[in-house]
Motif scaffolding. Structure first.
Motif, short mmCIF file in Angstrom:
data_model
loop_
_atom_site.label_atom_id
_atom_site.label_comp_id
_atom_site.label_asym_id
_atom_site.label_seq_id
_atom_site.Cartn_x
_atom_site.Cartn_y
_atom_site.Cartn_z
N LEU A 4 0.92 -1.13 -0.03
CA LEU A 4 0.00 -0.07 0.17
C LEU A 4 0.88 1.14 -0.06
N LEU A 5 1.89 1.21 0.91
CA LEU A 5 2.78 2.48 0.77
C LEU A 5 3.59 2.75 -0.39
N ARG A 6 4.11 1.79 -1.02
CA ARG A 6 4.56 1.78 -2.39
C ARG A 6 3.49 2.21 -3.48
N TRP A 54 -5.64 -6.39 9.94
CA TRP A 54 -5.96 -6.92 8.67
C TRP A 54 -6.99 -6.27 7.88
N ALA A 55 -8.17 -6.28 8.79
CA ALA A 55 -9.41 -5.84 7.95
C ALA A 55 -9.16 -4.39 7.16
N ASP A 56 -8.45 -3.49 8.02
CA ASP A 56 -8.22 -2.31 7.50
C ASP A 56 -7.39 -2.39 6.40
N LEU A 57 -6.14 -3.13 6.04
CA LEU A 57 -5.53 -3.31 4.97
C LEU A 57 -6.31 -3.78 3.95
N TYR A 99 -8.49 4.27 3.48
CA TYR A 99 -8.57 4.83 4.87
C TYR A 99 -6.99 4.71 5.28
N VAL A 100 -6.37 3.41 5.25
CA VAL A 100 -4.96 3.43 5.60
C VAL A 100 -4.27 4.16 5.10
N GLY A 150 -1.99 11.73 6.16
CA GLY A 150 -2.58 12.84 6.90
C GLY A 150 -1.52 13.05 8.01
N HIS A 151 -0.52 12.15 8.12
CA HIS A 151 0.51 12.56 9.26
C HIS A 151 1.79 12.95 8.93
#
Length: 145
Positions: free
Chosen positions: A54-56, A126-129, A135-136, A142-143
């Protein structure tokens, strides 16, 4: 299973590389090469690999996997993903790994220590990912400065 063996110290990546080098034609080495490639990415679990992806994909760089945070010569924590420039620690909490009461308690103490040192700690599941990757990414972005 390979992640767990590496986490527990039952196996190291150098053990895997040694086996592949010393016995290149041995049965099972095709699968062992896949394990070495997958587990050699700095992630300690499949969930962390999902976060890395996700980051990449979001173009977020300057992050370090399984980054140790030290203070006055003592190891405070090893965070799943650190973005040092933002003093941002990103943790992926798996239900199986965090059901142990002592582990749960240590994680909270570790988080408090990081916060006391000026770090922001974001925790995802895991559910977030899987179900809320947008959202993740948005929360992490945002930070960032």
């Amino acid at each position: 299973m390979a992640d767990r063996a590496l986490q527990r110290g039952w196996l190291t990546l150098s053990d895997v590389e040694h086996r592949l080098t010393e016995h290149p034609g041995r049965t099972g080495n095709t699968r062992l090469r896949e394990v070495a490639t997958t587990c050699g990415d700095g992630a300690a679990a499949h969930s962390e690999r999902l976060l890395h992806r996700l980051l990449r994909q979001a173009g977020i760089d300057d992050w370090l996997p399984n980054h140790p945070v030290w203070f006055e010569g003592e190891l405070v924590a090893v965070v799943d993903v650190a973005i040092r420039s933002a003093r941002l620690a990103i943790e992926v909490d798996g239900r199986a790994f965090h059901t142990d009461v002592d582990r749960f308690q240590r994680d909270r103490q570790r988080q408090n220590a990081l916060v006391a040192l000026g770090w922001t700690v974001l925790r995802f599941t895991w559910a977030d990912l899987i179900e809320r990757p947008g959202y993740v990414v948005a929360t992490i972005q945002g930070h960032l400065p």
